[in-house]
Design an enzyme around this catalytic site. Structure first.
Site, PDB file in Angstrom:
ATOM      1  N   LYS A  22       0.837  -1.212   0.000  1.00 15.07           N
ATOM      2  CA  LYS A  22       0.000   0.000   0.000  1.00 15.07           C
ATOM      3  C   LYS A  22       0.865   1.253   0.000  1.00 15.07           C
ATOM      4  CE  LYS A  22      -1.795   1.518   3.988  1.00 15.07           C
ATOM      5  NZ  LYS A  22      -1.476   2.942   4.261  1.00 15.07           N
ATOM      6  N   ASN A  23       1.820   1.291   0.910  1.00 14.93           N
ATOM      7  CA  ASN A  23       2.588   2.529   1.072  1.00 14.93           C
ATOM      8  C   ASN A  23       3.553   2.794  -0.082  1.00 14.93           C
ATOM      9  OD1 ASN A  23       1.244   3.106   3.370  1.00 14.93           O
ATOM     10  ND2 ASN A  23       2.899   2.541   4.772  1.00 14.93           N
ATOM     11  N   CYS A 117      -3.803  12.997  12.836  1.00 10.62           N
ATOM     12  CA  CYS A 117      -4.394  11.687  12.662  1.00 10.62           C
ATOM     13  C   CYS A 117      -4.628  11.117  14.044  1.00 10.62           C
ATOM     14  CB  CYS A 117      -3.516  10.785  11.811  1.00 10.62           C
ATOM     15  SG  CYS A 117      -2.059  10.235  12.659  1.00 10.62           S
ATOM     16  N   ARG A 122       0.660  15.450  12.768  1.00 11.90           N
ATOM     17  CA  ARG A 122       1.568  15.010  11.713  1.00 11.90           C
ATOM     18  C   ARG A 122       1.854  16.200  10.812  1.00 11.90           C
ATOM     19  NH1 ARG A 122      -0.300   9.077   9.783  1.00 11.90           N
ATOM     20  NH2 ARG A 122       1.615   9.196   8.582  1.00 11.90           N
ATOM     21  N   ASP A 308       5.027   1.101  12.032  1.00  8.78           N
ATOM     22  CA  ASP A 308       3.784   0.485  11.547  1.00  8.78           C
ATOM     23  C   ASP A 308       3.615  -0.960  12.019  1.00  8.78           C
ATOM     24  OD1 ASP A 308       3.035   2.818  10.354  1.00  8.78           O
ATOM     25  OD2 ASP A 308       3.502   2.204   8.305  1.00  8.78           O
ATOM     26  N   ARG A 400      -8.505  -0.164   5.197  1.00  4.77           N
ATOM     27  CA  ARG A 400      -7.600   0.766   4.502  1.00  4.77           C
ATOM     28  C   ARG A 400      -6.318   0.060   4.077  1.00  4.77           C
ATOM     29  NH1 ARG A 400      -6.772   6.381   7.431  1.00  4.77           N
ATOM     30  NH2 ARG A 400      -5.388   6.420   5.644  1.00  4.77           N
TER      31      ARG A 400
HETATM   32  C1  UD1 Z   1       4.763   7.009   6.148  1.00  3.17           C
HETATM   33  C2  UD1 Z   1       3.834   5.823   6.091  1.00  3.17           C
HETATM   34  C3  UD1 Z   1       3.235   5.555   7.461  1.00  3.17           C
HETATM   35  C4  UD1 Z   1       4.328   5.410   8.509  1.00  3.17           C
HETATM   36  C5  UD1 Z   1       5.262   6.611   8.473  1.00  3.17           C
HETATM   37  C6  UD1 Z   1       6.446   6.487   9.398  1.00  3.17           C
HETATM   38  C7  UD1 Z   1       2.979   5.998   3.842  1.00  3.17           C
HETATM   39  C8  UD1 Z   1       1.819   6.276   2.959  1.00  3.17           C
HETATM   40  N1  UD1 Z   1       2.771   6.121   5.144  1.00  3.17           N
HETATM   41  O1  UD1 Z   1       3.980   8.156   6.484  1.00  3.17           O
HETATM   42  O2  UD1 Z   1       2.467   4.361   7.373  1.00  3.17           O
HETATM   43  O3  UD1 Z   1       3.750   5.308   9.787  1.00  3.17           O
HETATM   44  O4  UD1 Z   1       5.774   6.770   7.125  1.00  3.17           O
HETATM   45  O5  UD1 Z   1       7.193   5.373   9.080  1.00  3.17           O
HETATM   46  O6  UD1 Z   1       4.040   5.624   3.388  1.00  3.17           O
HETATM   47  N2  UD1 Z   1       7.443  14.816   9.900  1.00  3.17           N
HETATM   48  C9  UD1 Z   1       7.657  16.155  10.177  1.00  3.17           C
HETATM   49  N3  UD1 Z   1       7.413  17.070   9.192  1.00  3.17           N
HETATM   50  C10 UD1 Z   1       6.950  16.711   7.944  1.00  3.17           C
HETATM   51  C11 UD1 Z   1       6.738  15.342   7.682  1.00  3.17           C
HETATM   52  C12 UD1 Z   1       6.999  14.422   8.690  1.00  3.17           C
HETATM   53  O7  UD1 Z   1       8.075  16.515  11.264  1.00  3.17           O
HETATM   54  O8  UD1 Z   1       6.737  17.571   7.098  1.00  3.17           O
HETATM   55  C13 UD1 Z   1       7.704  13.798  10.953  1.00  3.17           C
HETATM   56  C14 UD1 Z   1       6.460  12.990  11.307  1.00  3.17           C
HETATM   57  O9  UD1 Z   1       5.672  13.670  12.265  1.00  3.17           O
HETATM   58  C15 UD1 Z   1       7.065  11.700  11.838  1.00  3.17           C
HETATM   59  C16 UD1 Z   1       8.313  11.534  10.971  1.00  3.17           C
HETATM   60  O10 UD1 Z   1       8.593  12.829  10.443  1.00  3.17           O
HETATM   61  O11 UD1 Z   1       7.452  11.844  13.180  1.00  3.17           O
HETATM   62  C17 UD1 Z   1       8.164  10.523   9.846  1.00  3.17           C
HETATM   63  O12 UD1 Z   1       7.014  10.833   9.084  1.00  3.17           O
HETATM   64  P1  UD1 Z   1       6.899  10.515   7.538  1.00  3.17           P
HETATM   65  O13 UD1 Z   1       7.990   9.577   7.143  1.00  3.17           O
HETATM   66  O14 UD1 Z   1       6.755  11.776   6.786  1.00  3.17           O
HETATM   67  O15 UD1 Z   1       5.524   9.737   7.497  1.00  3.17           O
HETATM   68  P2  UD1 Z   1       4.561   9.611   6.249  1.00  3.17           P
HETATM   69  O16 UD1 Z   1       5.355   9.642   4.988  1.00  3.17           O
HETATM   70  O17 UD1 Z   1       3.427  10.541   6.412  1.00  3.17           O
END
Ligand code: UD1
Length: 422
Positions: A22-23, A117, A122, A308, A400
């Site tokens: 999915k991801n 979320c 996030r 995850d 999902r």
């Molecule tokens: C992806 C995964 C999700 C998983 C997460 C962390 C997908 C679709 N989803 O989510 O299932 O739980 O990685 O492994 O692939 N952060 C910031 N600023 C930003 C973006 C992120 O501070 O602009 C922080 C987040 O709060 C978190 C960390 O960075 O603590 C990692 O997040 P991120 O890797 O961005 O998660 P997603 O890509 O949203």
């Protein structure tokens, strides 16, 4: 709304195959926007999140069609709108992945802010920073990210976040940089295999990217990309969830497509808990025996222990022979499953970012409620082990991310059925 009714306490045995990831797939669907024409993705899981991304792409004017049970064709030649609306983005944060491709190909994007979320805030600051550094103007207006970029110019961009690299921001910057002028160097990029898979797909579309799997990605912009055909990697989070179904029932479960390398920190934690996992049949085989030993787990970006898998692993450790410790290195508040597991008889004390799990001898069936995808999976696992009947409500969260969950578990010998709730 549907719920799962599980008659627990059965030992699971047999083999299942891991679905497409999915991801990995979600940003790839967005990447199809980068090229005029029809991009085909294979091994696409049939999931609610995939349908949400399809709806986002259709809202932009793209054609999205299932052309096989797990094959999706995305025609991005008809894209004529550049707005990803609130109603879709609020359902799924990964919709944010259209931001980079839209700005790259159409020089304009309006994407609703996704909001928080179930397990905490996030932020999107790294996504915005990435585009700004490439030369886009990015404003927040009326709950939307509004980005405009007459030109995008490559440069060295550091994407370090407070909890390490961001997968989503790396994907957005990667996709935007493929069509930027010159060379973009992404420092502290995500190293997840899902990111590598995206790089491989973009490369198949004609992008020039070096360093996949390392912390530094070098993207040399090209004039245009072409549509591609691409097969999505297998879903390792789903795969590990079925291995845990074997572990928590003292069973013997093989998951075809489980990748030993991706899952190394997970299988290392299992080994510490005295649970044997070995390569078998193009995947991994787990032979479980309860109680498992207590372990300490700290979640971290890849190649660390995946956040995850934390809720599902917590479910297993509720039946350990002692005191386990979990430290959430990515989402300090990701413990919505803890009070629900307590309803089944578990003993989990949470002081964010840490959870102490005092193992119990037995879990007992009860009514519980899924609050998010992986928390829901954790409750299903606990229900498989619990004596008596467990009702897991709000399973739309589970839909999902898990295709045919009840069919797969039933094939392993579980007694689980989906029931419509009034
Ligand atoms: C992806 C995964 C999700 C998983 C997460 C962390 C997908 C679709 N989803 O989510 O299932 O739980 O990685 O492994 O692939 N952060 C910031 N600023 C930003 C973006 C992120 O501070 O602009 C922080 C987040 O709060 C978190 C960390 O960075 O603590 C990692 O997040 P991120 O890797 O961005 O998660 P997603 O890509 O949203």
């Amino acid at each position: 709304m549907d719920k799962y009714v599980i008659d627990g306490g059965r030992r699971l045995e047999g083999a299942v195959a891991a679905q497409g990831s999915k991801n990995a797939c979600l940003p790839m669907m967005a990447a199809a926007l980068l090229a005029e024409g029809v991009t085909t993705l294979r091994n696409v899981p049939r999931l609610a999140d995939i349908e949400t991304m399809a709806a986002v792409l259709r809202a932009l004017g793209a054609g999205v069609e299932w052309i096989g049970p797990h094959e999706v064709a995305i025609d991005a030649s008809t894209v004529d709108k550049h707005v990803a609306p609130y109603d879709l983005v609020r359902r799924m944060r990964a919709s944010l992945a259209v931001l980079g491709p839209l700005v790259a190909r159409f020089r304009r994007a309006e994407v609703s802010l996704p909001g928080g979320c179930a397990f905490g805030p996030r932020p999107v600051d790294l996504h915005l920073k990435a585009l700004r550094e490439l030369g886009a103007t990015v404003e927040l207006e009326g709950g939307y990210i509004v980005a405009e970029a007459p030109a995008l110019v490559g440069k060295r961009i550091n994407l370090s976040g407070p909890a390490g690299p961001s997968r989503g921001a790396t994907a957005n910057l990667l996709m935007a940089a493929t069509l930027a002028e010159g060379v973009t160097v992404i420092e502290d990029a995500a190293r997840e295999p899902e990111t590598v898979d995206l790089v491989n797909m973009l490369t198949a579309m004609g992008a020039r990217i070096e360093g996949a799997g390392s912390a530094e990605l070098v993207v040399t912009g090209v004039e245009e990309l072409r549509p591609a055909e691409y097969e999505v990697m297998r879903d390792q989070i789903e795969a590990a969830t079925y291995l845990l179904a074997g572990a928590i029932t003292g069973g013997d479960v093989t998951v075809e497509g489980a990748d030993p390398e991706y899952l190394t920190p997970f299988t290392a934690a299992l080994a510490e808990a005295d649970v044997a996992v070995e390569p078998a049949a193009g995947g991994l085989r787990l032979r479980g025996e309860l109680p498992v030993g207590p372990v300490e787990v700290r979640t971290a970006p890849y190649p660390g222990f995946p956040t995850d898998l934390q809720p599902q692993t917590t479910a297993l450790l509720t039946l350990a022979s002692g005191r386990s410790v979990i430290v959430e290195g990515i989402y300090p508040d990701r413990y919505n499953h803890a009070p629900e597991l307590a309803r089944l008889g578990a003993n989990v004390e949470v002081t964010p970012p840490t959870a102490i799990i005092n193992g119990v001898h037995k879990l007992y069936g009860a009514y519980v409620m899924a609050s998010d995808l992986r928390a829901g999976a954790a409750l299903v696992l606990a229900g498989l082990a619990a004596g008596g009947e467990t009702n897991v409500r709000r399973i739309y969260h589970i839909d999902r991310g898990y295709e045919d969950l009840e069919e797969k578990l039933t094939s392993l010998g579980a007694a689980i059925r989906r029931v419509a709730e009034e």
